[in-house]
Write a protein that holds these residues in place. Sequence first.
Motif, PDB file in Angstrom:
ATOM      1  N   UNK A 155       0.840  -1.208   0.000  1.00  0.00           N
ATOM      2  CA  UNK A 155       0.000   0.000   0.000  1.00  0.00           C
ATOM      3  C   UNK A 155       0.875   1.258   0.000  1.00  0.00           C
ATOM      4  N   UNK A 156       0.508   2.224  -0.817  1.00  0.00           N
ATOM      5  CA  UNK A 156       1.282   3.462  -0.944  1.00  0.00           C
ATOM      6  C   UNK A 156       0.717   4.494   0.023  1.00  0.00           C
ATOM      7  N   UNK A 157       1.575   4.975   0.924  1.00  0.00           N
ATOM      8  CA  UNK A 157       1.135   5.962   1.909  1.00  0.00           C
ATOM      9  C   UNK A 157       1.534   7.378   1.521  1.00  0.00           C
ATOM     10  N   UNK A 158       2.495   7.506   0.626  1.00  0.00           N
ATOM     11  CA  UNK A 158       2.928   8.821   0.157  1.00  0.00           C
ATOM     12  C   UNK A 158       3.316   8.720  -1.304  1.00  0.00           C
ATOM     13  N   UNK A 159       2.838   9.637  -2.101  1.00  0.00           N
ATOM     14  CA  UNK A 159       3.139   9.615  -3.529  1.00  0.00           C
ATOM     15  C   UNK A 159       4.127  10.738  -3.835  1.00  0.00           C
ATOM     16  N   UNK A 160       5.169  10.408  -4.610  1.00  0.00           N
ATOM     17  CA  UNK A 160       6.178  11.378  -5.047  1.00  0.00           C
ATOM     18  C   UNK A 160       6.887  12.088  -3.893  1.00  0.00           C
ATOM     19  N   UNK A 161       7.095  11.390  -2.771  1.00  0.00           N
ATOM     20  CA  UNK A 161       7.787  12.034  -1.654  1.00  0.00           C
ATOM     21  C   UNK A 161       9.226  11.539  -1.499  1.00  0.00           C
ATOM     22  N   UNK A 162       9.570  10.412  -2.105  1.00  0.00           N
ATOM     23  CA  UNK A 162      10.938   9.886  -2.012  1.00  0.00           C
ATOM     24  C   UNK A 162      11.733  10.363  -3.225  1.00  0.00           C
ATOM     25  N   UNK A 163      12.859  10.993  -2.947  1.00  0.00           N
ATOM     26  CA  UNK A 163      13.715  11.524  -4.016  1.00  0.00           C
ATOM     27  C   UNK A 163      15.013  10.728  -4.163  1.00  0.00           C
ATOM     28  N   UNK A 164      15.439  10.053  -3.068  1.00  0.00           N
ATOM     29  CA  UNK A 164      16.698   9.319  -3.082  1.00  0.00           C
ATOM     30  C   UNK A 164      16.551   8.064  -2.231  1.00  0.00           C
ATOM     31  N   UNK A 165      17.167   6.971  -2.703  1.00  0.00           N
ATOM     32  CA  UNK A 165      17.170   5.696  -1.980  1.00  0.00           C
ATOM     33  C   UNK A 165      18.624   5.309  -1.744  1.00  0.00           C
ATOM     34  N   UNK A 166      18.946   5.001  -0.489  1.00  0.00           N
ATOM     35  CA  UNK A 166      20.285   4.550  -0.129  1.00  0.00           C
ATOM     36  C   UNK A 166      20.160   3.113   0.359  1.00  0.00           C
ATOM     37  N   UNK A 167      20.865   2.195  -0.302  1.00  0.00           N
ATOM     38  CA  UNK A 167      20.827   0.785   0.076  1.00  0.00           C
ATOM     39  C   UNK A 167      22.225   0.323   0.455  1.00  0.00           C
ATOM     40  N   UNK A 168      22.317  -0.945   0.834  1.00  0.00           N
ATOM     41  CA  UNK A 168      23.613  -1.521   1.149  1.00  0.00           C
ATOM     42  C   UNK A 168      24.489  -1.677  -0.098  1.00  0.00           C
TER      43      UNK A 168
END
Length: 78
Positions: free
Chosen positions: A21-34
């Motif tokens: 389920x999507x709780x926020x649309x277009x709010x993530x600009x960057x993803x940092x993973x391992x």
Amino acid sequence: VAMMHTNRIGESKILKKCTLPITGVNCVKKVVTNLAVLAVTKKGFKLLERAPGVEVEEIKKATEAELIINGEIPEMKF
């Protein structure tokens, strides 16, 4: 967002389409993973940096979503 790039059995968590389920649309600009730092764009995830010792090919294999790679990808600096 900070997260693991894959789940416990090695499947990508960077997906073409969200399955939760999507709780926020277009709010993530960057993803940092391992494995990498990714910018979220309309065309897909742009690879900005890779974790130390991780090759671009490994990131490509671990990413289901469209991965945009432009030029040489530097290692993350801490």
